[in-house]
Design an enzyme around this catalytic site. Sequence first.
Site, PDB file in Angstrom:
ATOM      1  N   GLY A 293       0.798  -1.218   0.000  1.00  0.00           N
ATOM      2  CA  GLY A 293       0.000   0.000   0.000  1.00  0.00           C
ATOM      3  C   GLY A 293       0.834   1.272   0.000  1.00  0.00           C
ATOM      4  N   SER A 294       0.333   2.284   0.684  1.00  0.00           N
ATOM      5  CA  SER A 294       0.944   3.618   0.617  1.00  0.00           C
ATOM      6  C   SER A 294       2.284   3.739   1.322  1.00  0.00           C
ATOM      7  CB  SER A 294      -0.027   4.658   1.177  1.00  0.00           C
ATOM      8  OG  SER A 294      -1.156   4.765   0.337  1.00  0.00           O
ATOM      9  N   THR A 295       2.713   2.718   2.081  1.00  0.00           N
ATOM     10  CA  THR A 295       4.083   2.786   2.605  1.00  0.00           C
ATOM     11  C   THR A 295       5.069   2.823   1.442  1.00  0.00           C
ATOM     12  OG1 THR A 295       4.201   0.358   2.761  1.00  0.00           O
ATOM     13  CG2 THR A 295       3.522   1.560   4.734  1.00  0.00           C
ATOM     14  N   LYS A 297       4.805   4.572  -1.140  1.00  0.00           N
ATOM     15  CA  LYS A 297       4.965   5.953  -1.619  1.00  0.00           C
ATOM     16  C   LYS A 297       6.241   6.594  -1.072  1.00  0.00           C
ATOM     17  CE  LYS A 297       0.003   6.605  -2.243  1.00  0.00           C
ATOM     18  NZ  LYS A 297      -1.255   7.146  -1.699  1.00  0.00           N
TER      19      LYS A 297
END
Length: 572
Positions: A293-295, A297
């Site tokens: 997921g957004s980790t 990013k």
Amino acid sequence: MIGRWRAKKEAEEQDSGSGRIVVDGIGKSTGGRARTRILITMAVFFAVYGVIAGRLTYLGFQDLEEGGPGPSRVTASRPDIVDRNGEVLATDINTASLYAEPRRIVDADEALEKLLTVLPDLNIEQTYNRLQSDAGFIWLRRQLSPRQQQAIMQLGIPGIGFRTEKRRFYPGGATASHIVGLVNVDNKGIAGMEKYIDDQGLADLQATGLAVAKDLEPVRLSIDLRVQHVVRDEIVRAMESYRALSAGAVVMDVRTGEVLAMASVPDFDPNNPYNAHDKDRLNRMSAGVYEMGSTIKSFTTAMALDSGKVTMESRFDATRPIVVGGRRIRDFHGKGRVLTVPEVFIYSSNIGSAKEADVVGIEGHREFLYRLGLLSRMDTELPEVARPTEPKVWKKVHSITAAFGHGFSTTPLQTAVGVSALVNGGYLMPPTFLIRNQDQAMASATKVVSDYTVDGMRYLYNLNAEKGSGKRGTVPGYRVGGKTGTAEKVVNGRYSNEKNFNAFVAVFPMDNPQYIVLTVIDEPKRENSTRSATAGVTAAPLASNIIRRSAAMLGVKPDFGHESSALLVSSQ
């Protein structure tokens, strides 16, 4: 017969000097027969003893072949495993194992009936067949408890006995089970660091009989048992509280790559590992791969900054969704405007991240993920390590979705290792479960990002904890920065908005990063609801609790003078 005797006597009397000769001849005849009898008797004795010796030799070989491991083949010693402070994680203890010599069993039925009163779980048919076999030696039950041994001794069954063996004992039970690992009934390592130790030569020493307990030095791990206890305690609570499928966490020293604690639940008790191989007991931190997921990013923004094509002042238009490869990319909580790089990060903009990746390009994006170790099989001592997955051929849609953590899977531990490189000065170093100092770590480290990128990422992590999704991951006084990741899970080939895999990566203290805490929770649910919960309200508080309870143990002193706005700190 009498006539023949008289004729012989008359012939002897006619011979001159017959008296002497007759007496002499009879003596010689009698002595010869005596010597013959003695020789025959000796030959018989030698033959009998030869047969006995041959039979014993034969039976000696038959014991090993028919009965499995003979009495002389007992478990070998293993070295103690201790944590970084010398606390025992695994050690050998003496235990009794029950064996039988079927040829000496008087009544197999009676023997089995008595044994079942103490060992009711014996396989009746199998045990009976073995007891009445012609084998010289068979194991009946390895590693008895003292109470079981005493009860069996009182049964008075002829033909059974006990051998003292080594048994592995884990004082902490399940606390560090996935790291320490397991041994089999013969005290051979089959998982975790136990297997690693065997693979380094212990198995060869045991095979040659050179694994003597007094000569084996303890194996010292990087684990801090105190922190390990905190981590496991918190993930157990989180899994129960959020009614999740599983949970896990890892604590790492970013300066050395040492793993100070790592746990995944559900787990198992190595002292009674009956369920250790159940699929839900998997060590999810190193042997499970997930879309993080957004980790991810974190790496997208770091890649953009490191490319030299993007600065902290760069802007990206996130006013409307973008469509690529038939997929519509939108923001979860969109701002509907142009965003700066810090805003892309703290608002976790999918659109902004996708455009950051587009600046770098497909090949540059894939190369950066490999450079940070996210797409290669991790190199560490722990045997249970999964290989990440990625598209066979990267197209633009793959690069765009990978920018916000979809489309490729890696392990949570690798994610923590990659983030370490973004804050420790730019050095990627393989994680270790053994003691390692900073000089040793740097000898195996590779510079993967620039100092400018490190400065920017430290600033962004700090800013996100103050103004973004990482607020619930902070701990007063410990200057925590971090990034959340709420990944929708794939169900029947489609992303589900009701099943999430949540993660949070925390770094502290941000003015001089020393430790990383990465937490994961699989399919957590909101309180009093069956709906899914996001990382900000599940994984982030979990990391906060771990830091709050363990920071002092790690030697980090609270400092309330830094509770102010984020500053662009230097990596020097």
